[in-house]
Design an enzyme around this catalytic site. Structure first.
Site, PDB file in Angstrom:
ATOM      1  N   GLY A  68       9.749 -22.084  15.771  1.00 12.20           N
ATOM      2  CA  GLY A  68       8.765 -22.747  16.561  1.00 12.20           C
ATOM      3  C   GLY A  68       8.249 -24.118  15.883  1.00 12.20           C
ATOM      4  O   GLY A  68       8.051 -24.006  14.719  1.00 12.20           O
ATOM      5  N   VAL A 118      -5.379 -10.687  -6.981  1.00 13.61           N
ATOM      6  CA  VAL A 118      -5.182  -9.416  -6.131  1.00 13.61           C
ATOM      7  C   VAL A 118      -3.708  -9.035  -6.145  1.00 13.61           C
ATOM      8  O   VAL A 118      -3.496  -7.610  -6.460  1.00 13.61           O
ATOM      9  CB  VAL A 118      -5.691 -10.032  -4.653  1.00 13.61           C
ATOM     10  CG1 VAL A 118      -5.658  -8.715  -3.715  1.00 13.61           C
ATOM     11  CG2 VAL A 118      -7.155 -10.337  -4.590  1.00 13.61           C
ATOM     12  N   ILE A 119      -2.914  -9.915  -5.505  1.00 12.96           N
ATOM     13  CA  ILE A 119      -1.518  -9.406  -5.632  1.00 12.96           C
ATOM     14  C   ILE A 119      -0.738  -8.859  -6.916  1.00 12.96           C
ATOM     15  O   ILE A 119      -0.194  -8.033  -7.032  1.00 12.96           O
ATOM     16  CB  ILE A 119      -0.601 -10.465  -5.152  1.00 12.96           C
ATOM     17  CG1 ILE A 119      -1.177 -10.537  -3.494  1.00 12.96           C
ATOM     18  CG2 ILE A 119       0.869 -10.015  -4.987  1.00 12.96           C
ATOM     19  CD1 ILE A 119      -0.390 -11.794  -2.772  1.00 12.96           C
ATOM     20  N   LYS A 178       0.702  -1.070  -0.055  1.00  6.32           N
ATOM     21  CA  LYS A 178      -0.036  -0.144   0.038  1.00  6.32           C
ATOM     22  C   LYS A 178       0.911   1.224   0.005  1.00  6.32           C
ATOM     23  O   LYS A 178       0.475   2.192  -0.584  1.00  6.32           O
ATOM     24  CB  LYS A 178      -1.095   0.087   0.982  1.00  6.32           C
ATOM     25  CG  LYS A 178      -2.398  -0.658   0.993  1.00  6.32           C
ATOM     26  CD  LYS A 178      -2.561  -2.063   0.880  1.00  6.32           C
ATOM     27  CE  LYS A 178      -2.596  -2.946  -0.470  1.00  6.32           C
ATOM     28  NZ  LYS A 178      -2.520  -4.110  -0.408  1.00  6.32           N
ATOM     29  N   HIS A 214     -24.152  14.997   1.824  1.00  7.01           N
ATOM     30  CA  HIS A 214     -23.701  15.357   0.587  1.00  7.01           C
ATOM     31  C   HIS A 214     -22.657  16.454   0.567  1.00  7.01           C
ATOM     32  O   HIS A 214     -22.726  17.524   1.223  1.00  7.01           O
ATOM     33  CB  HIS A 214     -25.110  15.903  -0.070  1.00  7.01           C
ATOM     34  CG  HIS A 214     -24.976  16.603  -1.137  1.00  7.01           C
ATOM     35  ND1 HIS A 214     -24.925  15.752  -2.270  1.00  7.01           N
ATOM     36  CD2 HIS A 214     -24.812  17.878  -1.610  1.00  7.01           C
ATOM     37  CE1 HIS A 214     -24.488  16.762  -3.398  1.00  7.01           C
ATOM     38  NE2 HIS A 214     -24.794  17.940  -3.149  1.00  7.01           N
ATOM     39  N   GLY A 239      -0.341 -14.362 -13.230  1.00  5.95           N
ATOM     40  CA  GLY A 239      -1.383 -14.338 -12.226  1.00  5.95           C
ATOM     41  C   GLY A 239      -2.014 -13.099 -12.001  1.00  5.95           C
ATOM     42  O   GLY A 239      -1.386 -12.018 -11.290  1.00  5.95           O
TER      43      GLY A 239
HETATM   44  P1  FAD Z   1       1.839 -14.062   8.235  1.00  6.49           P
HETATM   45  O1  FAD Z   1       1.414 -12.635   8.185  1.00  6.49           O
HETATM   46  O2  FAD Z   1       2.360 -14.719   6.983  1.00  6.49           O
HETATM   47  O3  FAD Z   1       2.992 -14.254   9.648  1.00  6.49           O
HETATM   48  C1  FAD Z   1       3.284 -15.304   9.877  1.00  6.49           C
HETATM   49  C2  FAD Z   1       4.472 -15.299  10.500  1.00  6.49           C
HETATM   50  O4  FAD Z   1       4.823 -16.619  11.332  1.00  6.49           O
HETATM   51  C3  FAD Z   1       5.504 -14.680   9.723  1.00  6.49           C
HETATM   52  O5  FAD Z   1       6.491 -13.862  10.519  1.00  6.49           O
HETATM   53  C4  FAD Z   1       6.574 -16.169   9.802  1.00  6.49           C
HETATM   54  O6  FAD Z   1       7.858 -15.715   9.293  1.00  6.49           O
HETATM   55  C5  FAD Z   1       6.489 -16.882  10.993  1.00  6.49           C
HETATM   56  N1  FAD Z   1       6.453 -18.071  11.144  1.00  6.49           N
HETATM   57  C6  FAD Z   1       6.086 -19.039   9.934  1.00  6.49           C
HETATM   58  N2  FAD Z   1       6.524 -20.378  10.443  1.00  6.49           N
HETATM   59  C7  FAD Z   1       7.136 -20.161  11.591  1.00  6.49           C
HETATM   60  C8  FAD Z   1       7.596 -21.105  12.707  1.00  6.49           C
HETATM   61  N3  FAD Z   1       7.595 -22.512  12.428  1.00  6.49           N
HETATM   62  N4  FAD Z   1       8.465 -20.584  13.613  1.00  6.49           N
HETATM   63  C9  FAD Z   1       8.336 -19.176  14.253  1.00  6.49           C
HETATM   64  N5  FAD Z   1       7.619 -18.461  13.006  1.00  6.49           N
HETATM   65  C10 FAD Z   1       7.292 -18.786  11.970  1.00  6.49           C
HETATM   66  N6  FAD Z   1      -4.329  -8.906   3.071  1.00  6.49           N
HETATM   67  C11 FAD Z   1      -4.881  -7.936   3.545  1.00  6.49           C
HETATM   68  O7  FAD Z   1      -6.118  -8.245   4.240  1.00  6.49           O
HETATM   69  N7  FAD Z   1      -5.070  -6.840   3.043  1.00  6.49           N
HETATM   70  C12 FAD Z   1      -3.988  -6.381   2.161  1.00  6.49           C
HETATM   71  O8  FAD Z   1      -3.912  -5.295   1.527  1.00  6.49           O
HETATM   72  C13 FAD Z   1      -3.011  -7.487   1.674  1.00  6.49           C
HETATM   73  N8  FAD Z   1      -2.088  -7.164   0.699  1.00  6.49           N
HETATM   74  C14 FAD Z   1      -1.125  -8.109   0.415  1.00  6.49           C
HETATM   75  C15 FAD Z   1      -0.044  -8.048  -0.254  1.00  6.49           C
HETATM   76  C16 FAD Z   1       0.917  -8.681  -0.581  1.00  6.49           C
HETATM   77  C17 FAD Z   1       2.046  -8.281  -1.735  1.00  6.49           C
HETATM   78  C18 FAD Z   1       0.724  -9.921   0.163  1.00  6.49           C
HETATM   79  C19 FAD Z   1       1.936 -11.214  -0.042  1.00  6.49           C
HETATM   80  C20 FAD Z   1      -0.184 -10.484   0.876  1.00  6.49           C
HETATM   81  C21 FAD Z   1      -1.031  -9.392   1.180  1.00  6.49           C
HETATM   82  N9  FAD Z   1      -2.001  -9.678   2.219  1.00  6.49           N
HETATM   83  C22 FAD Z   1      -3.200  -8.649   2.227  1.00  6.49           C
HETATM   84  C23 FAD Z   1      -2.471 -11.062   2.880  1.00  6.49           C
HETATM   85  C24 FAD Z   1      -1.962 -10.850   4.412  1.00  6.49           C
HETATM   86  O9  FAD Z   1      -0.500 -10.396   4.332  1.00  6.49           O
HETATM   87  C25 FAD Z   1      -2.195 -12.098   4.875  1.00  6.49           C
HETATM   88  O10 FAD Z   1      -3.390 -12.690   4.916  1.00  6.49           O
HETATM   89  C26 FAD Z   1      -1.533 -12.134   6.440  1.00  6.49           C
HETATM   90  O11 FAD Z   1      -0.279 -11.556   6.587  1.00  6.49           O
HETATM   91  C27 FAD Z   1      -1.685 -13.448   7.131  1.00  6.49           C
HETATM   92  O12 FAD Z   1      -1.433 -13.232   8.446  1.00  6.49           O
HETATM   93  P2  FAD Z   1      -0.969 -14.598   9.306  1.00  6.49           P
HETATM   94  O13 FAD Z   1      -0.555 -13.831  10.694  1.00  6.49           O
HETATM   95  O14 FAD Z   1      -1.929 -15.528   9.149  1.00  6.49           O
HETATM   96  O15 FAD Z   1       0.575 -14.730   8.479  1.00  6.49           O
HETATM   97  P1  AMP Z   2      -4.501 -14.519  -6.024  1.00  2.00           P
HETATM   98  O1  AMP Z   2      -4.468 -15.691  -5.102  1.00  2.00           O
HETATM   99  O2  AMP Z   2      -5.688 -13.561  -5.815  1.00  2.00           O
HETATM  100  O3  AMP Z   2      -3.203 -13.705  -5.944  1.00  2.00           O
HETATM  101  O4  AMP Z   2      -4.466 -14.969  -7.503  1.00  2.00           O
HETATM  102  C1  AMP Z   2      -3.788 -15.668  -8.036  1.00  2.00           C
HETATM  103  C2  AMP Z   2      -3.973 -15.811  -9.473  1.00  2.00           C
HETATM  104  O5  AMP Z   2      -3.052 -16.428 -10.336  1.00  2.00           O
HETATM  105  C3  AMP Z   2      -5.357 -16.449  -9.858  1.00  2.00           C
HETATM  106  O6  AMP Z   2      -6.236 -15.556 -10.616  1.00  2.00           O
HETATM  107  C4  AMP Z   2      -5.099 -17.757 -10.480  1.00  2.00           C
HETATM  108  O7  AMP Z   2      -6.030 -18.164 -11.750  1.00  2.00           O
HETATM  109  C5  AMP Z   2      -3.818 -17.354 -11.346  1.00  2.00           C
HETATM  110  N1  AMP Z   2      -3.039 -18.397 -11.486  1.00  2.00           N
HETATM  111  C6  AMP Z   2      -2.644 -19.596 -10.809  1.00  2.00           C
HETATM  112  N2  AMP Z   2      -1.534 -20.423 -11.145  1.00  2.00           N
HETATM  113  C7  AMP Z   2      -1.390 -19.837 -12.568  1.00  2.00           C
HETATM  114  C8  AMP Z   2      -0.486 -20.079 -13.505  1.00  2.00           C
HETATM  115  N3  AMP Z   2       0.306 -21.111 -13.616  1.00  2.00           N
HETATM  116  N4  AMP Z   2      -0.355 -19.283 -14.505  1.00  2.00           N
HETATM  117  C9  AMP Z   2      -1.063 -18.083 -14.564  1.00  2.00           C
HETATM  118  N5  AMP Z   2      -1.909 -17.649 -13.803  1.00  2.00           N
HETATM  119  C10 AMP Z   2      -2.167 -18.504 -12.572  1.00  2.00           C
END
Ligand code: FAD
Ligand code: AMP
Length: 473
Positions: free
Chosen positions: A122, A191-192, A58, A450, A188
């Site tokens: 962990g 979203v991302i 963002k 408004h 792909g």
């Molecule tokens: P994570 O955020 O993945 O955190 C897990 C943590 O656990 C990490 O720090 C990892 O290193 C640690 N870990 C893993 N295994 C172990 C272990 N065995 N021991 C110790 N530590 C460990 N979501 C939104 O809602 N809005 C958005 O705008 C959005 N934008 C995104 C943009 C991008 C580019 C990406 C990649 C993701 C985005 N997401 C967004 C998704 C969002 O980041 C995830 O849904 C969210 O981070 C999940 O949270 P979590 O706590 O489950 O896991």
């Molecule tokens: P998201 O989970 O929203 O980040 O979306 C991932 C996107 O990648 C989805 O629209 C999938 O259909 C697409 N996708 C998954 N595998 C492939 C692939 N091998 N080549 C092109 N697009 C893919």
């Protein structure tokens, strides 16, 4: 350091750290194990979301939007700007500072709540024990009354496009380019992929997205998806659907070979982002004798209350079923903490808002028209374009629409879908309405200020009953 806690959380992303704070608020003694380290090697709280996900993406979307507006939109407002130039390393530096400030904030919150931060890996063992391997030092065995698994997810990698570190990259690498690639390929168009593609497109890359599916944004209401696709095309984002990438060759250029309905194709790009989805971090998460149940895709198996098959062991966030969204994980973390303390925590999975932070933004909550049709639920819908609201016109951001779908008999709101300016904020009203089980009539009878963008929500609610004021019904 004691070896025994009320709660051990593995993973300090938005699911784990929020759950940990709620546990501490409820009087529990909490330790959080997290292994994440920044590119400079320093441990950092906040998981994917704060370090390489929601927040940095963002930050870059915002910076690139400023640049794009100055370049191509301020002229219409009568503002002439000469000599605009781009400093990509500064843009990345600002993004890193936003991340450092926010992750530092979580460290402070841990201190304030007396949460122990254990930096390292962990692993769940049998009998509510956890093996903790610190980044520095010897492995220890810890125990707790309750354990929360919140290890999140990581990008899916595909054999046809192996990551190379700096040229063929995941979403993480796409937030680190130090210059604007002339041609950027994105595999792909989810979203991302759309968010990353938008950043570099606004900064000047020629962006082509290759999407495997024939449809565009399958989880999105298709009326909204069609509108969004038209608007993205106007911005120069090229989305090719039905494309199966077969091979990539990283030479002077990156050659991307793929197949579509017309046969074999290829394109040359300077950088390639692979954003084909994410998979749960469960490899080696539990010892064999812990007996943790996972499903065929590697997600930890849980019930509606995020309880695993092991009593006292919970799992929340991206590591379990459901949308991979930060706020979904956080709510699960809160629910689990409250239930541990004997309260009645719950998550309403029917009202989780989704946002895609492109320009215009796409946001939705509840079910799409296609899902309702498939379920045989009688419904009617109302739409309203931002172009007919004074505020969007004044802002010169009048593309897009709001669509509200309500039950045909009860008028209860079943889904709200938007593409347009600031819909990431507008969706909150729709989410609240659905949480309160509001009818479209409730929204229609609610006074909206408004001129605001929220008038489009109001008018769409009126349109459900074919009585929108500023359009022919
Ligand atoms: P994570 O955020 O993945 O955190 C897990 C943590 O656990 C990490 O720090 C990892 O290193 C640690 N870990 C893993 N295994 C172990 C272990 N065995 N021991 C110790 N530590 C460990 N979501 C939104 O809602 N809005 C958005 O705008 C959005 N934008 C995104 C943009 C991008 C580019 C990406 C990649 C993701 C985005 N997401 C967004 C998704 C969002 O980041 C995830 O849904 C969210 O981070 C999940 O949270 P979590 O706590 O489950 O896991
Ligand atoms: P998201 O989970 O929203 O980040 O979306 C991932 C996107 O990648 C989805 O629209 C999938 O259909 C697409 N996708 C998954 N595998 C492939 C692939 N091998 N080549 C092109 N697009 C893919």
């Amino acid at each position: 350091m004691t070896n025994s806690y009320d709660v051990i959380v593995i993973g300090a992303g938005p699911a784990g750290y929020v759950g940990a704070i709620r546990c501490a608020q409820l009087g529990m003694r909490v330790a959080v194990i997290d292994e994440y380290r920044r590119k400079d090697g320093e441990p950092s709280l906040g998981g994917t979301c704060l370090n390489v996900g929601c927040i940095p993406s963002k930050a870059l979307l915002d910076s690139s939007e400023h640049y794009h507006r100055v370049q191509s939109q301020l002229g219409q407002h009568g503002i002439k700007v000469d000599g605009v130039s781009l400093d990509v390393p500064q843009m990345i530096k600002r993004k890193d500072k936003v991340v450092a400030d926010l992750t530092g904030g979580i460290k402070q919150l841990f201190k304030a709540n007396d949460i122990e931060w254990l930096q390292g890996h962990g692993k769940l063992l049998a009998d509510r024990q956890v093996a903790f391997k610190p980044h520095k030092g010897k492995e220890k065995t810890l125990s707790a009354d309750n354990i929360i698994l919140a290890t999140g997810s990581r990008p899916i990698e595909i054999g046809a496009a192996p990551l190379t570190g700096d040229r063929i990259v995941s979403s993480t690498g796409a937030q680190e380019f130090q210059e604007v690639p002339k041609r950027l390929g994105v595999i792909g168009a989810g979203v991302i992929g759309l968010e990353m593609g938008s950043v570099w497109n606004r900064l000047g890359s020629k962006v082509v997205l290759l999407e495997a599916q024939d449809s565009f944004l399958t989880p999105v209401d298709q009326q909204v998806a069609r509108e969004a696709k038209k608007l993205f095309a106007k911005q120069g984002l090229e989305i090719r659907q039905g494309c199966r990438v077969t091979e990539t060759r990283d030479g002077k250029n990156i050659s991307v070979h793929y197949e579509d309905k017309d046969g074999k194709q290829h394109m040359q790009v300077d950088r390639l982002v692979v954003s084909v989805g994410r998979r749960p971090n469960t490899d080696g998460l539990a010892s064999e004798d812990a007996d943790l149940l996972t499903d065929e895709r590697g997600f930890v198996h849980v019930n509606d209350y995020c309880e695993t098959n092991i009593p006292g062991v919970y799992a929340v966030g991206d590591v379990v079923r459901g949308p991979m969204l930060a706020h979904k994980g956080s709510e699960e973390g809160v629910m689990v903490a409250e239930r541990m303390a004997g309260h009645a925590g719950h998550v309403n999975y029917d009202t989780i808002p989704w946002v895609i932070y492109t320009d215009p933004e796409i946001a939705w909550v509840g079910r799409t028209e296609a899902q309702l049709k498939a379920a045989g639920i009688p419904h009617r819908s109302g739409t309203f374009g931002f172009g007919a609201t004074g505020r969007a016109r004044a802002m010169d951001q009048s593309d897009g629409m709001v669509k509200i779908i309500a039950h045909a008999e009860t008028d209860r709101i079943l889904g709200v879908h938007m593409v347009g300016p600031q819909t990431s904020e507008l969706i909150a009203e729709a989410t609240l309405a659905m949480e309160y089980e509001a009818s479209a009539e409730d929204l229609a009878r609610t006074i909206h200020a408004h001129p605001t963008l929220s008038e489009a929500v109001h008018e769409a609610a009126l349109a459900v009953d074919k009585r929108a004021i500023h359009k022919a019904n």
